[in-house]
Scaffold this active site. Structure first.
Site, mmCIF file in Angstrom:
data_model
loop_
_atom_site.group_PDB
_atom_site.id
_atom_site.type_symbol
_atom_site.label_atom_id
_atom_site.label_comp_id
_atom_site.label_asym_id
_atom_site.label_seq_id
_atom_site.Cartn_x
_atom_site.Cartn_y
_atom_site.Cartn_z
ATOM 1 N N PHE A 125 13.405 -9.829 -1.422
ATOM 2 C CA PHE A 125 12.606 -9.760 -2.136
ATOM 3 C C PHE A 125 13.241 -10.370 -3.065
ATOM 4 O O PHE A 125 14.273 -10.118 -4.001
ATOM 5 C CB PHE A 125 12.090 -8.074 -2.684
ATOM 6 C CG PHE A 125 11.263 -7.570 -3.438
ATOM 7 C CD1 PHE A 125 9.893 -8.246 -2.921
ATOM 8 C CD2 PHE A 125 10.731 -7.585 -4.472
ATOM 9 C CE1 PHE A 125 8.614 -8.150 -3.636
ATOM 10 C CE2 PHE A 125 9.560 -6.920 -4.843
ATOM 11 C CZ PHE A 125 8.805 -7.087 -4.877
ATOM 12 N N ASP A 204 18.294 -1.796 -0.654
ATOM 13 C CA ASP A 204 16.851 -1.991 -1.307
ATOM 14 C C ASP A 204 15.934 -0.998 -0.282
ATOM 15 O O ASP A 204 16.334 -1.438 0.996
ATOM 16 C CB ASP A 204 16.308 -3.209 -1.561
ATOM 17 C CG ASP A 204 15.440 -2.705 -2.488
ATOM 18 O OD1 ASP A 204 14.586 -1.787 -2.413
ATOM 19 O OD2 ASP A 204 14.386 -3.343 -3.381
ATOM 20 N N TYR A 229 6.221 4.886 -3.777
ATOM 21 C CA TYR A 229 4.801 4.604 -4.241
ATOM 22 C C TYR A 229 4.389 4.008 -3.001
ATOM 23 O O TYR A 229 3.362 3.705 -2.919
ATOM 24 C CB TYR A 229 4.675 4.106 -5.638
ATOM 25 C CG TYR A 229 5.151 2.836 -5.843
ATOM 26 C CD1 TYR A 229 4.635 1.797 -4.967
ATOM 27 C CD2 TYR A 229 6.577 2.188 -6.927
ATOM 28 C CE1 TYR A 229 5.626 0.195 -4.987
ATOM 29 C CE2 TYR A 229 6.637 1.341 -6.932
ATOM 30 C CZ TYR A 229 6.308 -0.028 -6.865
ATOM 31 O OH TYR A 229 6.686 -1.007 -7.285
ATOM 32 N N LYS A 230 5.242 3.491 -1.859
ATOM 33 C CA LYS A 230 4.835 3.320 -1.193
ATOM 34 C C LYS A 230 4.809 4.756 0.053
ATOM 35 O O LYS A 230 4.127 4.912 -0.361
ATOM 36 C CB LYS A 230 5.902 2.295 -0.223
ATOM 37 C CG LYS A 230 6.243 0.687 -1.899
ATOM 38 C CD LYS A 230 7.282 -0.144 -0.901
ATOM 39 C CE LYS A 230 7.675 -0.774 -2.043
ATOM 40 N NZ LYS A 230 6.371 -2.194 -2.204
ATOM 41 N N ARG A 379 0.049 -8.887 6.201
ATOM 42 C CA ARG A 379 0.880 -7.573 6.125
ATOM 43 C C ARG A 379 -0.268 -6.630 6.657
ATOM 44 O O ARG A 379 -0.761 -6.086 6.482
ATOM 45 C CB ARG A 379 1.709 -7.319 5.377
ATOM 46 C CG ARG A 379 3.288 -8.527 5.015
ATOM 47 C CD ARG A 379 3.955 -8.028 4.067
ATOM 48 N NE ARG A 379 3.726 -7.024 2.708
ATOM 49 C CZ ARG A 379 3.971 -6.326 1.778
ATOM 50 N NH1 ARG A 379 5.976 -6.618 1.958
ATOM 51 N NH2 ARG A 379 3.547 -6.061 0.947
#
Length: 419
Positions: A125, A204, A229-230, A379
């Site tokens: 990322f 991560d 929060y995913k 995605r």
């Protein structure tokens, strides 16, 4: 056609189907396939928000710190621990993923004095890369960052990373599941190879936790961070978590010292004395409203069980890829994710030269929400707690219709700030 069972039959046979009722669906027609960016709202979280604001803040005021708030970062960390194969006392909630990453990168580099190289990959990322560069510059001591390229832009360069590890490598920092292609590293293999030459590894887990199995203790992993929060459905911008293997906790120094990491915070000493264990990695006062809302999604995830969630994720992504092969590949869509489920996280990326326009047409004309990552990546996030086969079927049908009718061509003229 590879897919023989109907979406309705597959949904009827889904052992996790009842968990969908635990989430908010104000617009039942909306097909939400972006849980890999922001999870849906658990119904209990809305109730919990009222409790925190009206009762704990509104009525109990500062008394709530002693009653429930003070221990929340470690208590909720202990609830996340089984989802990532950590032991009690190895996970804490604090700050953002990027801030936690910074803390642990600096702590690791200071521990690994005399080693100068930091390894990562081209699939990481971008924010993680920014943090690595900033931390290396701050620590100094001649650290260099080596970004090892993926050969195809989809699979992580696992063999090249392991071959590059030697006694001058201080740290390897990787996304366990990569944000764009969804490639999943063999966490055990990388962690074991690193340990053999004294290299620390920082994972991560932002695109892993809550969707795929992770066993940090079994792998001997040193450090990890991740967002809530995913797939954990903790709410927009919810505080993140960090993991430090118990044997390392009192050896590492949090570079962002703050009163919440002090061994006696209410003594108000001008000198800093770090707490023992995970509390030393806390810094400032916990944001209790947002932090309190993490717990409900974590509880639902733990109740469903990570193995069951992972099985459903793999089955649904296989279904989606089968449909891509039969219906979308002939229309110019490429598979930008690994085809093997054991190498994949819980989102599937499809490439198309008109990807942004297709994404915007899905949202505006069909009420289907995936997301887009440049240059061509659509995605599709599979959140096994609430994604249905009917959702995936609707997305496939819409993609076919958009491309065959050309209705996406005008959409790409406007690019929203958030894609």
């Amino acid at each position: 056609m590879s897919v023989t069972r109907s979406p309705a039959a597959l949904d009827a046979a889904d052992p996790l189907a009842a968990y969908r009722d635990r989430f908010s669906f104000p617009d039942p027609a909306l097909v939400y396939l972006d849980g890999n960016s922001l999870g849906r709202l658990p119904l209990r979280s809305a109730q919990r928000a009222c409790e925190v604001v009206r009762n704990e803040w509104g009525e109990r005021l500062i008394r709530s710190w002693n009653e429930t708030w003070w221990e929340a970062p470690l208590r909720i960390g202990d609830q996340i621990a089984p989802l990532i194969g950590a032991a009690p006392g190895e996970v804490a909630i604090a700050d953002s993923t990027s801030v936690n990453l910074f803390k642990l990168v600096v702590a690791a580099l200071r521990r690994q004095r005399g080693r100068h190289r930091i390894l990562t990959d081209s699939l990481n990322f971008p924010s993680d890369l920014y943090v690595l560069r900033g931390a290396a510059e701050l620590v100094g001591a001649g650290h260099t960052i080596e970004i090892i390229d993926s050969v195809d832009g989809i699979h992580g360069p696992a063999d090249a990373l392991m071959a590059a590890m030697d006694d001058d490598v201080a740290l390897v920092s990787l996304s366990h599941v990569t944000f764009k292609s969804g490639y999943r590293y063999d966490l055990d293999a990388i962690s074991t190879a690193a340990a053999e030459v004294g290299v620390m590894v920082l994972w991560d887990l932002s695109h892993s936790v809550g969707a795929v199995p992770v066993d940090l203790r079994e792998a001997g992993a040193d450090l990890a961070v991740g967002c809530t929060y995913k797939y954990l459905n903790g709410g927009p911008g919810a505080p993140a978590f960090l993991y430090v293997r118990q044997e390392l906790q009192d050896e590492l120094i949090n570079p962002v010292s703050g009163w919440w990491g002090h061994d006696a915070p209410f003594r108000f000493d001008p000198g800093f004395s770090p707490a023992h264990g995970m509390r030393r990695f806390l810094t400032g006062t916990a944001p209790m409203v947002s932090l309190s809302l993490i717990e409900q999604g974590v509880e639902i995830t733990g109740e469903a069980g990570i193995d069951a969630l992972a099985r459903k994720s793999a089955a649904q992504s296989d279904y989606f890829i089968d449909r891509w092969r039969d219906e979308l590949a002939p229309l110019g869509f490429s598979l930008n994710s690994p085809s093997a489920s054991f190498e994949r996280g819980s989102h599937v990326s499809l490439g198309h030269p008109d990807g942004l326009g297709i994404d915007l047409a899905l949202i505006a004309d069909y009420g289907i929400l995936p997301d887009f990552r440049p240059p061509d990546n659509l995605r599709f996030g599979i959140a096994p707690l609430y994604t249905t086969y009917a959702d995936l079927d609707a997305a496939i049908g819409a993609l076919v219709e958009i491309v065959t009718t050309g209705r996406h061509r005008d959409r790409a003229r406007t690019t929203p700030t958030v894609t």
